[in-house]
Design a protein around this motif. Structure first.
Motif, mmCIF file in Angstrom:
data_model
loop_
_atom_site.group_PDB
_atom_site.id
_atom_site.type_symbol
_atom_site.label_atom_id
_atom_site.label_comp_id
_atom_site.label_asym_id
_atom_site.label_seq_id
_atom_site.Cartn_x
_atom_site.Cartn_y
_atom_site.Cartn_z
ATOM 1 N N TYR A 1 0.842 -1.189 0.000
ATOM 2 C CA TYR A 1 0.000 0.000 0.000
ATOM 3 C C TYR A 1 0.878 1.240 0.000
ATOM 4 O O TYR A 1 2.106 1.161 0.099
ATOM 5 C CB TYR A 1 -0.931 0.009 1.229
ATOM 6 C CG TYR A 1 -0.194 -0.073 2.544
ATOM 7 C CD1 TYR A 1 0.174 1.077 3.232
ATOM 8 C CD2 TYR A 1 0.138 -1.307 3.103
ATOM 9 C CE1 TYR A 1 0.842 1.007 4.436
ATOM 10 C CE2 TYR A 1 0.816 -1.382 4.312
ATOM 11 C CZ TYR A 1 1.163 -0.225 4.975
ATOM 12 O OH TYR A 1 1.832 -0.298 6.165
ATOM 13 N N GLN B 1 -1.503 -1.728 8.762
ATOM 14 C CA GLN B 1 -2.222 -0.811 7.900
ATOM 15 C C GLN B 1 -3.128 0.099 8.709
ATOM 16 O O GLN B 1 -3.255 1.283 8.416
ATOM 17 C CB GLN B 1 -3.045 -1.582 6.875
ATOM 18 C CG GLN B 1 -2.195 -2.341 5.867
ATOM 19 C CD GLN B 1 -3.046 -3.057 4.832
ATOM 20 O OE1 GLN B 1 -4.236 -2.810 4.725
ATOM 21 N NE2 GLN B 1 -2.433 -3.944 4.082
ATOM 22 N N HIS C 1 -4.559 1.020 -1.303
ATOM 23 C CA HIS C 1 -4.013 -0.330 -1.443
ATOM 24 C C HIS C 1 -3.717 -0.585 -2.913
ATOM 25 O O HIS C 1 -4.409 -0.074 -3.809
ATOM 26 C CB HIS C 1 -5.011 -1.368 -0.908
ATOM 27 C CG HIS C 1 -4.400 -2.720 -0.700
ATOM 28 N ND1 HIS C 1 -4.354 -3.671 -1.702
ATOM 29 C CD2 HIS C 1 -3.804 -3.267 0.384
ATOM 30 C CE1 HIS C 1 -3.751 -4.758 -1.232
ATOM 31 N NE2 HIS C 1 -3.409 -4.548 0.024
ATOM 32 N N TYR C 2 -2.682 -1.356 -3.183
ATOM 33 C CA TYR C 2 -2.296 -1.597 -4.570
ATOM 34 C C TYR C 2 -3.393 -2.294 -5.370
ATOM 35 O O TYR C 2 -3.409 -2.220 -6.601
ATOM 36 C CB TYR C 2 -1.017 -2.430 -4.621
ATOM 37 C CG TYR C 2 0.218 -1.680 -4.138
ATOM 38 C CD1 TYR C 2 0.218 -0.298 -4.039
ATOM 39 C CD2 TYR C 2 1.382 -2.358 -3.789
ATOM 40 C CE1 TYR C 2 1.331 0.388 -3.594
ATOM 41 C CE2 TYR C 2 2.508 -1.672 -3.344
ATOM 42 C CZ TYR C 2 2.471 -0.297 -3.248
ATOM 43 O OH TYR C 2 3.571 0.392 -2.814
ATOM 44 N N SER D 1 -9.914 6.229 2.449
ATOM 45 C CA SER D 1 -9.004 5.547 1.531
ATOM 46 C C SER D 1 -9.267 6.025 0.121
ATOM 47 O O SER D 1 -10.341 6.563 -0.181
ATOM 48 C CB SER D 1 -9.178 4.030 1.609
ATOM 49 O OG SER D 1 -8.693 3.516 2.822
#
Length: 308
Positions: A56, A110, A71-72, A120
């Motif tokens: 991330y 995280q 997040h990826y 996010s």
């Protein structure tokens, strides 16, 4: 008779079955919400990649004063974690940080890294460099403000080796009506102690809302400036820099991320030293007498007169 009654359903039982609504299948409460419903009505924002970690990273937002988690798995546009770098400008959706995760599956590290507001970034896309809007020009656009330097930039501290300086707005430049004349708004008279106190507590006055700043423009709002806003700071000698009480002209902008106002594209109108020299010369002229004479000698840069 009894056998017929057992095998034939009564009319009341038949009606009851027909009136019952069809039962919907129960949804698993632990299942994540659908992606389409999760992203509906989420706002689109911009920023640049600030930090990249194992799975991330964080985005430096252009529209809010925080770094937002992503997040990826939320990289969109056919890109992967190998395709992004710190400094890349991006566009993304902003929403609650648990939209696509099942309960109990969020890693503890995280949770510690995510911001306090619990947001996010989703569907993160790389955009062309220079397309992110970081600040907006104050209305009316194209109007140049006038002001005096109140706090000089102090080298040797802050980011890039320099602290920000401040300019107090004292008026606007009126090019259309008066032919490049300067229309100055009357400044408030302040004692040196009050000015120093404002300099020490500069953040309080600078971090006001845009609406408050618009109301304070004619009363002498403080705005910030950086070395990039004036060409004199670009030379290595740093001799042609702005000093206290220098009269300047600039474009007023507001940073979207923080709401703080900045002076951009600064032009020096008159330095404090030049103004002192002019005032001294005017005083000499007021006390001088008109005489006549002849030139008796000329040297390099000066000469002598003989009065009649």
């Amino acid at each position: 008779m009894n056998s017929r009654n057992r095998n034939t359903p009564t009319s009341s039982s038949t009606t009851t079955r027909r009136d019952q609504p069809p039962q919907r299948p129960r949804r698993n409460p632990k299942a994540p919400p659908s992606r389409r419903s999760s992203f509906d009505n989420l706002p689109t924002e911009q920023g640049r990649i600030q930090t990249l970690l194992d799975q991330y990273g964080f985005i430096y937002c252009a529209d809010r004063p925080c770094d937002i988690f992503f997040h990826y798995s939320q990289l969109a546009g056919g890109i992967s974690s190998d395709d992004i770098n710190c400094g890349d400008e991006v566009e993304f959706l902003v929403g609650p940080r648990d939209l696509t995760r099942q309960r109990g599956q969020q890693e503890k590290d995280q949770q510690q890294q995510q911001q306090q507001d619990g947001l996010s970034a989703y569907q993160v896309r790389i955009v062309e460099k220079g397309s992110v809007i970081w600040e907006v020009e104050e209305e009316p656009k194209g109007q140049r403000r006038m002001g005096k330097v109140e706090r000089m930039i102090r080298w040797g501290g802050g980011r890039d080796g320099a602290m920000v300086g401040t300019i107090r707005i004292c008026g606007v430049k009126n090019d259309k009506e008066q032919g490049n004349s300067v229309e100055l708004v009357e400044e408030r008279e302040q004692s040196r102690e009050q000015t120093d106190a404002e300099n020490n507590d500069i953040g309080v006055e600078l971090e006001v809302s845009s609406a408050d700043n618009k109301l304070k423009d004619k009363k002498g709002t403080l705005v910030r400036f950086t070395p990039d806003d004036y060409d004199g700071y670009q030379s290595k000698s740093r001799t042609n820099v702005l000093e206290r009480n220098d009269l300047v002209e600039f474009t007023l902008v507001t940073e979207k991320r923080s709401g703080i106002k900045y002076a951009r594209n600064i032009t020096l109108i008159q330095s404090q030293r030049e103004r002192i020299e002019e005032e001294r010369e005017q005083k000499l002229l007021q006390s001088a007498t008109l005489e006549c004479g002849i030139v008796v000698s000329l040297k390099k840069g000066y000469g002598f007169l003989k009065s009649n």
